[in-house]
Design an enzyme around this catalytic site. Structure first.
Site, PDB file in Angstrom:
ATOM      1  N   ASP A 187       0.952  -1.184   0.002  1.00  0.00           N
ATOM      2  CA  ASP A 187       0.168  -0.092  -0.025  1.00  0.00           C
ATOM      3  C   ASP A 187       0.647   1.300  -0.040  1.00  0.00           C
ATOM      4  OD1 ASP A 187      -2.467   1.378   0.288  1.00  0.00           O
ATOM      5  OD2 ASP A 187      -2.931   0.560   1.989  1.00  0.00           O
ATOM      6  N   GLY A 221      -4.814   4.556  -6.542  1.00  0.00           N
ATOM      7  CA  GLY A 221      -4.785   5.678  -7.733  1.00  0.00           C
ATOM      8  C   GLY A 221      -4.135   6.727  -7.719  1.00  0.00           C
ATOM      9  N   ASP A 241     -10.162   3.747  -3.246  1.00  0.00           N
ATOM     10  CA  ASP A 241     -10.872   2.645  -2.568  1.00  0.00           C
ATOM     11  C   ASP A 241     -12.007   2.433  -3.239  1.00  0.00           C
ATOM     12  OD1 ASP A 241      -8.575   2.450  -1.385  1.00  0.00           O
ATOM     13  OD2 ASP A 241      -9.415   2.453   0.630  1.00  0.00           O
TER      14      ASP A 241
HETATM   15  C1  GLA Z   1      -5.813   1.605   1.735  1.00  0.00           C
HETATM   16  C2  GLA Z   1      -5.990   0.381   0.452  1.00  0.00           C
HETATM   17  C3  GLA Z   1      -7.069  -0.545   0.852  1.00  0.00           C
HETATM   18  C4  GLA Z   1      -7.020  -1.101   2.139  1.00  0.00           C
HETATM   19  C5  GLA Z   1      -6.468  -0.343   3.212  1.00  0.00           C
HETATM   20  C6  GLA Z   1      -6.120  -0.826   4.475  1.00  0.00           C
HETATM   21  O1  GLA Z   1      -7.165   2.457   1.873  1.00  0.00           O
HETATM   22  O2  GLA Z   1      -6.096   1.047  -0.624  1.00  0.00           O
HETATM   23  O3  GLA Z   1      -7.408  -1.501  -0.197  1.00  0.00           O
HETATM   24  O4  GLA Z   1      -5.943  -2.028   1.871  1.00  0.00           O
HETATM   25  O5  GLA Z   1      -5.919   0.639   2.805  1.00  0.00           O
HETATM   26  O6  GLA Z   1      -5.865   0.058   5.353  1.00  0.00           O
END
Ligand code: GLA
Length: 574
Positions: A187, A221, A241
């Site tokens: 991430d 993104g 997300d």
């Molecule tokens: C980000 C990612 C999500 C998820 C969260 C976990 O927002 O984009 O897909 O993994 O972190 O905290």
């Protein structure tokens, strides 16, 4: 030219990507239809169903894995931080008992909220929801014949504040490998310095472990992943997300669609995990039609199919959506083309994804509106020759007949998903200009690909006469990077010549990298070309080649003003 910068999302116009402009006349020659009962790919290559060799220019961590989009389940959408090792093991059981594993779901991915602190030697240590650590859970997942995924971030802290990997990239990659991890989602939260460098370090660390580990880049993104992540990961998140909100799911769809040229076996655009079965509120994805539309269009986009619902509580209807073998086969087709929108009239959209069988197209007809809509499609829109084609309804798993065209009525928010098997376009013959041929695949960032005119970004035929550095060209393709156009040659051609450059019609400074390959082998790379650069001419030997591939890359600096001309593009064939 640079895009809006960090956090900028691609915005789709009408999203059309089919060839526009003049007639789609095709030169003569034999078609790529099967012989002797053996299926032949449209390119005319016996048994050519495995896409193409690992990409020669853009190497992510390991292109020998994830040759089709990864399928599995991830904890985040259903659980956020409310889960334990027991829940994960229960989900492994449910993946098997529900039939999801048999349908192809392979990875069981533990997302955020498992890490707690680092031991004195720096090794990452799991939190109390994993009382015996991660390794026994991975072993349990493996004992079910599944593969295991784990999550961290490139920064100091994950998005919920658990320890991240900054300063420990190699150590964590080695720890994951020693635990038997098969999939790493990395991430963005807490990222520092040049974003791309953070993930390249992770790619290199995973590679150095020697273990095949799917590398999932999660920038949510951000940081323009279309400029670099496509050359780094097996998959890369293209949007913020997902959540079960219906209109947000459609926005994600629109953001991921124009990126089709980047997808290929081993490397996939990731519009995020599935929300099938997760709707709660009235504005959420709830109905069977909405669940099927979400799943259909993710399959059309060759998206990773990572379920995000609690598999223990799935209704039979949700299970039927997630496990429909014929819809999954669209996603998993070995050619690895990302399907895209070729028509968008009022609320009805026509999407096409060429499949590996000769003349096979997956076709989605999606009604975004609030009233039932009728649509008629003909085979030319699918890049097929006129005549009859076999039509199969993939949700119903039922043949609808051998038809000269297809008409149907689509209910609001519903998608009709079809497999249409028709006659592929004839192979080129003689001195054949590409702009007079029907491609086997054509995707474009903005507007349709134009024949014998520049790209006008919106509707078909909205370009200007082709012109590179004040040199006019009567013939050629006007595309908008990132763009991918492919032609089946059937081993009938000997030479391809083309002049490439940024069209003079742009008001700002465009920059494009033109890349030609055939059957996965590199033939030409223009390097970065800018507005005003003189055209570059290539004369290339394509003897014995089955497929020509033209990639107009955005030169890794965004897509603005990237009007790219494949001028005087002509094949010499039998
Ligand atoms: C980000 C990612 C999500 C998820 C969260 C976990 O927002 O984009 O897909 O993994 O972190 O905290």
């Amino acid at each position: 030219m640079a895009t809006a910068g960090s956090g900028g999302q691609p915005t789709s116009s009408a999203g059309q990507t089919a060839l526009g402009g003049g007639g789609a006349s095709t030169a003569g020659g034999s078609s790529g239809a099967g012989t002797g009962g053996q299926a032949m790919a449209e390119a005319g290559q016996a048994g050519a169903t495995d896409g193409e060799p690992p990409d020669v220019w853009f190497q992510p961590s390991d292109v020998t894995i994830a040759r089709t989009p990864p399928m599995g389940w991830n904890s985040w959408n259903a659980f956020k931080c409310n889960y334990t090792a027991t829940d994960i093991e229960a989900m492994a059981d449910a993946l098997v008992s529900s039939g999801m594993q048999a349908a192809g779901y392979e990875y069981l991915n533990i997302d955020d909220c498992w890490a707690d602190h680092r031991a004195a030697d720096g090794t990452i240590v799991a939190a109390s929801n994993f009382p015996n650590g991660i390794k026994p859970v991975v072993d349990y997942i493996h004992s079910k014949g599944l593969k295991a995924g784990l999550y961290t971030t490139v920064g100091d802290g994950t998005c919920v504040g658990r320890p991240g990997s900054r300063g420990h990239t190699s150590q964590d990659a080695n720890t994951y490998a020693s635990w038997g991890v098969d999939y790493a989602k990395i991430d963005w939260c807490g990222v520092q310095g040049d974003p791309a460098t953070n993930w390249r370090d992770w790619r290199d660390a995973l590679k150095a472990t020697g273990r095949p580990i799917v590398f999932s880049i999660c920038t949510a993104g951000r940081f323009d992943p279309w400029n670099w992540a496509y050359a780094t990961g097996n998959l890369w998140r293209t949007t913020d997300d997902i959540n079960p909100n219906w209109s947000w799911i459609l926005q994600i769809l629109d953001q991921n669609e124009p990126l089709a040229s980047l997808a290929r076996p081993g490397a996939w655009n990731d519009p995020d995990m599935l929300e099938v079965g997760n709707g709660i509120n009235t504005w959420d994805i709830q109905s069977d039609a909405q669940n099927k539309t979400h799943f259909s269009l993710w399959a059309m986009m060759a998206a990773p199919l990572i379920a995000g619902n609690d598999l223990r509580k799935m209704t039979p209807a949700v299970k039927a959506v997630l496990t429909n073998p014929e819809v999954i086969a669209v996603d998993q087709d070995p050619l690895g083309y990302q399907g895209h929108r070729v028509r968008h009239a009022a609320d009805v959209e026509l999407w096409v994804k060429p499949l590996s069988g000769s003349g096979e197209r997956a076709v989605a007809l999606f009604n975004r509106g609030t009233a039932a809509e009728s649509i008629t499609i003909d085979w030319a829109e699918l890049g097929l020759s006129p005549g009859t084609a076999m039509v199969r309804d993939l949700w119903a798993q039922k043949d609808l007949g051998t038809l000269a065209n297809f008409s149907t009525e689509i209910q609001p928010q519903a998608t009709t998903l079809l497999k249409i098997t028709g006659k592929p376009p004839a192979f080129p013959s003689g001195h054949a200009y590409l702009s007079d041929l029907t491609p086997s695949y054509a995707s474009n960032y903005w507007g349709p690909i134009e024949r014998d005119q520049s790209n006008g970004e919106q509707a078909a035929n909205d370009g200007k006469p082709l012109s590179i550095a004040k040199t006019p060209f009567a013939k050629g393709l006007g595309v908008h990077a990132g763009s991918l156009v492919r032609y089946a040659l059937g081993a009938r051609c000997s030479s391809f010549s083309v002049q490439v450059g940024v069209d003079d019609d742009v008001t700002g400074a465009g920059s494009v990298r033109f890349i030609v390959s055939a059957d996965g082998a590199p033939l030409a790379d223009s390097g970065v070309m800018k507005s005003g650069d003189a055209p570059k001419k290539f004369t290339l030997n394509v003897t014995g080649k089955h497929e020509l591939k033209l990639l107009a890359n955005n030169a890794d600096d965004g897509n603005n003003f990237d009007h790219a001309d494949w001028a005087d593009a002509v094949l010499d064939c039998l």
